[in-house]
Design a protein around this motif. Structure first.
Motif, PDB file in Angstrom:
ATOM      1  N   ASP A 470      56.429  12.126  35.976  1.00  0.00           N
ATOM      2  CA  ASP A 470      57.112  12.775  34.851  1.00  0.00           C
ATOM      3  C   ASP A 470      58.393  11.991  34.595  1.00  0.00           C
ATOM      4  O   ASP A 470      59.357  12.114  35.359  1.00  0.00           O
ATOM      5  CB  ASP A 470      57.424  14.239  35.217  1.00  0.00           C
ATOM      6  CG  ASP A 470      58.122  14.969  34.081  1.00  0.00           C
ATOM      7  OD1 ASP A 470      58.681  14.300  33.185  1.00  0.00           O
ATOM      8  OD2 ASP A 470      58.125  16.221  34.100  1.00  0.00           O
ATOM      9  N   LYS A 475      59.994  13.156  38.805  1.00  0.00           N
ATOM     10  CA  LYS A 475      59.089  13.716  39.821  1.00  0.00           C
ATOM     11  C   LYS A 475      57.687  13.112  39.715  1.00  0.00           C
ATOM     12  O   LYS A 475      57.266  12.702  38.628  1.00  0.00           O
ATOM     13  CB  LYS A 475      59.021  15.234  39.684  1.00  0.00           C
ATOM     14  CG  LYS A 475      60.318  15.906  40.094  1.00  0.00           C
ATOM     15  CD  LYS A 475      60.195  17.409  40.100  1.00  0.00           C
ATOM     16  CE  LYS A 475      61.485  18.011  40.662  1.00  0.00           C
ATOM     17  NZ  LYS A 475      61.486  19.457  40.591  1.00  0.00           N
ATOM     18  N   GLU A 476      57.013  13.098  40.861  1.00  0.00           N
ATOM     19  CA  GLU A 476      55.693  12.480  40.914  1.00  0.00           C
ATOM     20  C   GLU A 476      54.672  13.418  41.550  1.00  0.00           C
ATOM     21  O   GLU A 476      54.997  14.167  42.484  1.00  0.00           O
ATOM     22  CB  GLU A 476      55.742  11.199  41.751  1.00  0.00           C
ATOM     23  CG  GLU A 476      56.611  10.108  41.133  1.00  0.00           C
ATOM     24  CD  GLU A 476      56.687   8.866  41.991  1.00  0.00           C
ATOM     25  OE1 GLU A 476      56.228   8.901  43.158  1.00  0.00           O
ATOM     26  OE2 GLU A 476      57.215   7.858  41.494  1.00  0.00           O
ATOM     27  N   ASN A 477      53.441  13.365  41.049  1.00  0.00           N
ATOM     28  CA  ASN A 477      52.287  14.052  41.636  1.00  0.00           C
ATOM     29  C   ASN A 477      52.608  15.499  42.000  1.00  0.00           C
ATOM     30  O   ASN A 477      53.088  16.249  41.159  1.00  0.00           O
ATOM     31  CB  ASN A 477      51.732  13.240  42.817  1.00  0.00           C
ATOM     32  CG  ASN A 477      51.138  11.904  42.344  1.00  0.00           C
ATOM     33  OD1 ASN A 477      50.820  11.746  41.175  1.00  0.00           O
ATOM     34  ND2 ASN A 477      51.000  10.958  43.245  1.00  0.00           N
ATOM     35  N   MET A 478      52.395  15.918  43.263  1.00  0.00           N
ATOM     36  CA  MET A 478      52.537  17.336  43.601  1.00  0.00           C
ATOM     37  C   MET A 478      53.996  17.831  43.613  1.00  0.00           C
ATOM     38  O   MET A 478      54.240  19.019  43.776  1.00  0.00           O
ATOM     39  CB  MET A 478      51.836  17.643  44.927  1.00  0.00           C
ATOM     40  CG  MET A 478      50.318  17.580  44.851  1.00  0.00           C
ATOM     41  SD  MET A 478      49.571  18.697  43.611  1.00  0.00           S
ATOM     42  CE  MET A 478      49.560  20.248  44.531  1.00  0.00           C
ATOM     43  N   GLU A 479      54.971  16.907  43.419  1.00  0.00           N
ATOM     44  CA  GLU A 479      56.357  17.369  43.217  1.00  0.00           C
ATOM     45  C   GLU A 479      56.512  18.038  41.851  1.00  0.00           C
ATOM     46  O   GLU A 479      57.435  18.808  41.626  1.00  0.00           O
ATOM     47  CB  GLU A 479      57.337  16.188  43.233  1.00  0.00           C
ATOM     48  CG  GLU A 479      57.490  15.475  44.549  1.00  0.00           C
ATOM     49  CD  GLU A 479      58.264  14.155  44.372  1.00  0.00           C
ATOM     50  OE1 GLU A 479      58.374  13.438  45.378  1.00  0.00           O
ATOM     51  OE2 GLU A 479      58.723  13.833  43.250  1.00  0.00           O
ATOM     52  N   ILE A 480      55.621  17.660  40.941  1.00  0.00           N
ATOM     53  CA  ILE A 480      55.701  18.205  39.574  1.00  0.00           C
ATOM     54  C   ILE A 480      55.153  19.631  39.591  1.00  0.00           C
ATOM     55  O   ILE A 480      54.041  19.860  40.049  1.00  0.00           O
ATOM     56  CB  ILE A 480      54.871  17.341  38.593  1.00  0.00           C
ATOM     57  CG1 ILE A 480      55.388  15.905  38.589  1.00  0.00           C
ATOM     58  CG2 ILE A 480      54.875  17.952  37.186  1.00  0.00           C
ATOM     59  CD1 ILE A 480      54.505  14.933  37.816  1.00  0.00           C
ATOM     60  N   ASN A 481      55.952  20.589  39.124  1.00  0.00           N
ATOM     61  CA  ASN A 481      55.477  21.972  39.062  1.00  0.00           C
ATOM     62  C   ASN A 481      55.806  22.555  37.702  1.00  0.00           C
ATOM     63  O   ASN A 481      56.728  23.340  37.563  1.00  0.00           O
ATOM     64  CB  ASN A 481      56.132  22.824  40.163  1.00  0.00           C
ATOM     65  CG  ASN A 481      55.427  22.654  41.487  1.00  0.00           C
ATOM     66  OD1 ASN A 481      54.219  22.806  41.570  1.00  0.00           O
ATOM     67  ND2 ASN A 481      56.187  22.305  42.509  1.00  0.00           N
ATOM     68  N   HIS A 557      44.437  16.230  37.268  1.00  0.00           N
ATOM     69  CA  HIS A 557      44.289  15.058  38.132  1.00  0.00           C
ATOM     70  C   HIS A 557      43.348  14.031  37.528  1.00  0.00           C
ATOM     71  O   HIS A 557      42.598  14.321  36.597  1.00  0.00           O
ATOM     72  CB  HIS A 557      43.796  15.473  39.534  1.00  0.00           C
ATOM     73  CG  HIS A 557      42.444  16.113  39.568  1.00  0.00           C
ATOM     74  ND1 HIS A 557      41.282  15.383  39.622  1.00  0.00           N
ATOM     75  CD2 HIS A 557      42.058  17.415  39.575  1.00  0.00           C
ATOM     76  CE1 HIS A 557      40.248  16.203  39.675  1.00  0.00           C
ATOM     77  NE2 HIS A 557      40.680  17.449  39.634  1.00  0.00           N
ATOM     78  N   LEU A 570      48.598  16.762  40.048  1.00  0.00           N
ATOM     79  CA  LEU A 570      49.767  17.637  39.973  1.00  0.00           C
ATOM     80  C   LEU A 570      49.259  19.051  39.777  1.00  0.00           C
ATOM     81  O   LEU A 570      48.089  19.267  39.483  1.00  0.00           O
ATOM     82  CB  LEU A 570      50.699  17.216  38.834  1.00  0.00           C
ATOM     83  CG  LEU A 570      50.194  17.299  37.392  1.00  0.00           C
ATOM     84  CD1 LEU A 570      50.306  18.696  36.813  1.00  0.00           C
ATOM     85  CD2 LEU A 570      50.981  16.336  36.507  1.00  0.00           C
TER      86      LEU A 570
END
Ligand SMILES: [Cu+2]
Length: 580
Positions: A470, A475-481, A557, A570
């Motif tokens: 993002d 933020k990247e991958n599963m950090e993105i909420n 994904h 994510l």
């Protein structure tokens, strides 16, 4: 082309040094027509198992392709895995073709993942199957109905079942540690499937898809319309699941035990399958019109499907019909996508179903046409009794879809809500060196073939990180909420960054919702269709409009199995308080 060749010529001279080494390798062509005329690297004479453990064999590779300098004897960083090692394949039941199960609202079905014996190209292997079948049973149900699936896991590793494309209750979405705990070997889980939309859907594991799905755990759900005139009249309907599998003369090439191999480009197979077989055939009368429901379940391969000389039109895709039908010469279908097409077979004889691509030889910098035969439609001399040819000539407009899409048009020009950049990080020095050696070579918008099989095989998911980033938050991958509310309409702008060590097309999948692909590189899409998966080509920017209609915690994904397990996912939360 000239530019491609110039960039490649440097790499080609460097690789001459290692060409000698490759000739020491044995040459064992895989017995399949797509490799006729090609010598292959490989080690098919070596054993598949040593001391009860599987051993690595290098995947078959065209001998014209140089080995990577310094990596001639390299092996993946993870241990090799094969199912049912040490057990005689003959002790498992031979899998049978998938059955059709018509289900009424409220009915239930037992579904069991087990080890089975499969025979492909005359060789027997241990593979996986749902209910001992390949593909798994075809679940047929009516739009608006709910069915219960009592699932049991009898394979060697934890699994779940994801019901791809269904806008169902979040609890039954099958994402491990997000919507449910993994189903351990011997354990069970009960799913409730709600069929909100007409069309073709599919189910598969959401754990180690690179192994489990590749070994045969997949099946379709065909959701029938409530209206009889929803589709045009045809003579027959055919379900077609496209897949490929990677094998040599000794058997299946092992998978990575703790992490996937082939993390760079995904595991391309060298044997093509329709509905799990190499010899798919369907017999029709002259003038028959067939509606094909096509699903791509391959780990990584995008197909360009041609039906001999038959005229064909595209009718629908993942979650709906198109706004209007169109004549097409071929269908491009990425992993996890579905297409509904209608084809008319007017010429007696054999119409070959082929994957017809412009392959690239990255070392030589040459494109070459490559045609693999996937199956055959046998057309008889007898004219079909019920001739729907007149209606076939008319391209239908699907007013139901147009009206539905129209209600979202007010959002088409809204500002972008979230952006994503697709990129790659490599965490292994020898691999970086090998990739720098390749860097600067031409990157096709879609990787139709595995032109770097050795480097691809050697890249494991612990050395490579595929990234959804993002750019607005970093933020990247599963950090993105991301947080949405039910009823939101969300515009995403996705950019596939071409300036990485190995850019790659990504089939982008959103769980539990549906979306429209509004534009690619600013070019508006004039014939919209509701999707759950679509390709983001290398270097392209794709605008997507998502209809956030289903509460819960969901995934977005890449559907290349190896990319998913190399981080490319994510999650987003949808709250139930409807926005007015
Ligand atoms: Cu990907």
């Amino acid at each position: 082309m000239g530019k491609v060749r110039r960039l490649l010529i440097v790499g080609f001279f460097v690789t001459q040094a290692v060409v000698q080494a490759q000739h020491e390798h044995s040459q064992n062509p895989v017995n399949h027509d797509q490799h006729v005329g090609h010598d292959m690297h490989g080690s098919a004479d070596s054993s598949t198992v040593d001391d009860g453990q599987p051993v690595w064999r290098m995947p078959p590779m065209d001998t014209s392709m140089p080995m990577l300098p310094g990596l001639e004897r390299a092996m993946p960083s993870t241990a090799p895995f094969l199912p049912g090692v040490g057990v005689d394949p003959q002790s498992f039941p031979e899998a049978v073709p998938g059955e059709i199960i018509e289900m009424e609202d409220g009915e239930s079905l037992n579904l069991e993942a087990t080890l089975v014996r499969r025979t492909i190209n005359g060789k027997s292997f241990v593979m996986y199957g749902y209910n001992g079948q390949y593909p798994g049973p075809l679940i047929k149900a009516e739009k608006g109905s709910t069915v219960i699936v009592h699932f049991k896991n009898d394979i060697e590793m934890p699994t779940t079942v994801h019901w791809h494309g269904l806008r169902l209750d979040n609890r039954f979405d099958g994402v491990p540690n997000v919507t449910q705990p993994p189903v351990a070997p011997g354990e069970t889980f009960t799913y409730e499937l709600f069929f909100r939309d007409t069309g073709i859907y599919w189910y598969h594991p959401h754990m180690r898809e690179d192994i489990q799905q590749d070994l045969g755990l997949y099946g379709n759900m065909l959701v029938a319309p409530l209206r009889t005139d929803y589709y045009a009249p045809v003579n027959r309907e055919e379900i077609m699941i496209l897949d490929d599998i990677l094998m040599d003369n000794a058997g299946l090439i092992p998978w990575g035990e703790t992490v996937p191999t082939h993390a760079l480009m995904g595991r391309f197979g060298n044997v093509m399958l329709i509905n799990g077989t190499t010899d798919y055939r369907v017999s029709v009368d002259r003038g028959e019109i067939v509606r094909f429901y096509i699903t791509n379940v391959a780990n990584s391969r995008t197909f360009n499907l041609v039906f001999g000389g038959a005229r064909m039109k595209v009718v629908g895709s993942d979650v709906s019909k198109f706004e209007h039908e169109e004549w097409v010469k071929s269908v491009v279908i990425a992993p996890a996508e579905r297409y509904i097409i209608e084809a008319r077979f007017e010429t007696p004889g054999e119409a070959l179903i082929t994957n017809s691509i412009q392959a690239i030889d990255e070392f030589r910098g040459e494109f070459y046409p490559r045609v693999d035969t996937l199956g055959t439609v046998v057309v008889s001399d007898n004219a079909v009794a019920d001739d729907f040819g007149h209606g076939f000539e008319t391209l239908r407009t699907h007013e139901d879809v147009r009206q539905d899409v129209e209600t979202y048009r007010v959002h088409f020009d809204r500002p972008v809500d979230h952006r994503l950049e697709l990129t790659l990080r490599v965490n292994d020095l020898p691999l970086i060196r090998a990739m720098e050696f390749e860097a600067g070579l031409y990157s096709p918008p879609i990787e139709w073939n595995d032109a770097m099989p050795m480097m691809n095989w050697l890249s494991s998911a612990d050395q490579i990180e595929w990234i959804l980033r993002d750019p607005d938050t970093g933020k990247e991958n599963m950090e993105i909420n991301w947080a949405f509310r039910k009823g939101d309409v969300v515009k995403l702008r996705i950019f596939n960054n071409p300036n990485t060590l190995h850019p790659m097309n990504h089939p982008f999948h959103m769980h539990g919702q549906r979306y429209l692909v509004l534009s690619i590189d600013g070019v508006l899409n004039k014939n919209l269709v509701w999707k759950d998966t679509s390709v983001i080509p290398v270097g392209s920017t794709v605008d997507i409009l998502a209809d956030i209609s289903n509460p819960g915690t969901w995934m977005m994904h890449c559907h290349i199995a190896e990319h998913l397990h190399a981080g490319m996912m994510l999650s987003f939360a949808v709250s139930d308080d409807t926005r007015e």
